[in-house]
Write an enzyme that holds these catalytic residues in place. Structure first.
Site, PDB file in Angstrom:
ATOM      1  N   ARG A 166       0.818  -1.218   0.000  1.00  0.00           N
ATOM      2  CA  ARG A 166       0.000   0.000   0.000  1.00  0.00           C
ATOM      3  C   ARG A 166       0.847   1.261   0.000  1.00  0.00           C
ATOM      4  O   ARG A 166       0.420   2.298  -0.504  1.00  0.00           O
ATOM      5  CB  ARG A 166      -0.990  -0.021   1.165  1.00  0.00           C
ATOM      6  CG  ARG A 166      -2.065  -1.096   1.008  1.00  0.00           C
ATOM      7  CD  ARG A 166      -3.019  -1.135   2.191  1.00  0.00           C
ATOM      8  NE  ARG A 166      -2.352  -1.378   3.457  1.00  0.00           N
ATOM      9  CZ  ARG A 166      -2.145  -2.573   4.003  1.00  0.00           C
ATOM     10  NH1 ARG A 166      -2.566  -3.654   3.381  1.00  0.00           N
ATOM     11  NH2 ARG A 166      -1.540  -2.690   5.160  1.00  0.00           N
TER      12      ARG A 166
ATOM     13  N   GLU B 170       5.921  -9.988  14.962  1.00  0.00           N
ATOM     14  CA  GLU B 170       5.373 -10.522  16.208  1.00  0.00           C
ATOM     15  C   GLU B 170       5.624 -12.020  16.309  1.00  0.00           C
ATOM     16  O   GLU B 170       5.985 -12.535  17.357  1.00  0.00           O
ATOM     17  CB  GLU B 170       3.872 -10.214  16.274  1.00  0.00           C
ATOM     18  CG  GLU B 170       3.249 -10.555  17.600  1.00  0.00           C
ATOM     19  CD  GLU B 170       1.795 -10.140  17.681  1.00  0.00           C
ATOM     20  OE1 GLU B 170       1.172 -10.486  18.685  1.00  0.00           O
ATOM     21  OE2 GLU B 170       1.292  -9.491  16.748  1.00  0.00           O
TER      22      GLU B 170
END
Length: 179
Positions: free
Chosen positions: A62, A99
């Site tokens: 994006r 993560e």
């Protein structure tokens, strides 16, 4: 009320995506609004104009949308920071922690000359892991990277602050509380 509340109203929030408790900030609705998208590009360009930017570096995927608009507006080159395996030819890269696991950003080895002033662009800054990896990669290539601009900042996640600690001035249009 934020000066950019008009743009914030164009961003759709999708609850519990990609997992329960996450509020996904969907910029596709901003992109669908021609005047809103143009205004976002104009405001992002105004935030970094006059800084001597030679290249605008967009983070896949994006970030490419906003980086291309900014490069056009600022009359700069566009540098794409890609996921592994997307670029032909000689490239350099940086691995970074997620993560759960790791990822990698790459760019063409000859995309950025020593001392070139580069502005980093993405749609959103959250925890800052990808943006920090991008800064590391650009600096590894010899770039002067001291400014970044985002459409959305999620300040509670601390990414913008981590960029500031790395010597990068951070601009954003919209701020959302929570995840």
């Amino acid at each position: 009320m934020s000066l950019d509340a008009d743009l914030q109203a164009l961003v759709r929030t999708i609850p519990d995506h990609p997992k329960p408790g996450i509020q996904f900030r969907d910029i596709s609705t901003l992109l669908l609004d021609g005047p809103g998208f143009a205004e976002a590009i104009d405001r992002m360009a105004a935030s970094i104009a006059g800084e001597g930017t030679q290249l605008v570096a967009g983070i896949e995927a994006r970030g490419f949308v906003f980086a291309a608009g900014l490069a056009y507006k600022l009359k700069c080159g566009l540098l794409m920071l890609r996921k592994p395996g997307k670029l032909p030819g000689a490239r350099i890269g940086v691995d970074y922690a997620l993560e759960y696991g790791t990822d990698r950003l790459e760019m063409h080895a000859d995309a950025c000359g020593e001392g070139m002033r580069v502005a980093l662009v993405d749609d959103l800054i959250a925890t800052g892991g990808t943006a920090l990896a991008a800064v590391e990669l650009l600096r590894q290539a010899g770039a002067v990277i001291d400014t970044a601009t985002f459409v959305i900042d999620l300040p509670e996640l601390g990414g913008a602050e981590k960029l500031r600690e790395a010597g990068v001035t951070v601009h954003h249009l919209i701020e959302f509380d929570g995840h």
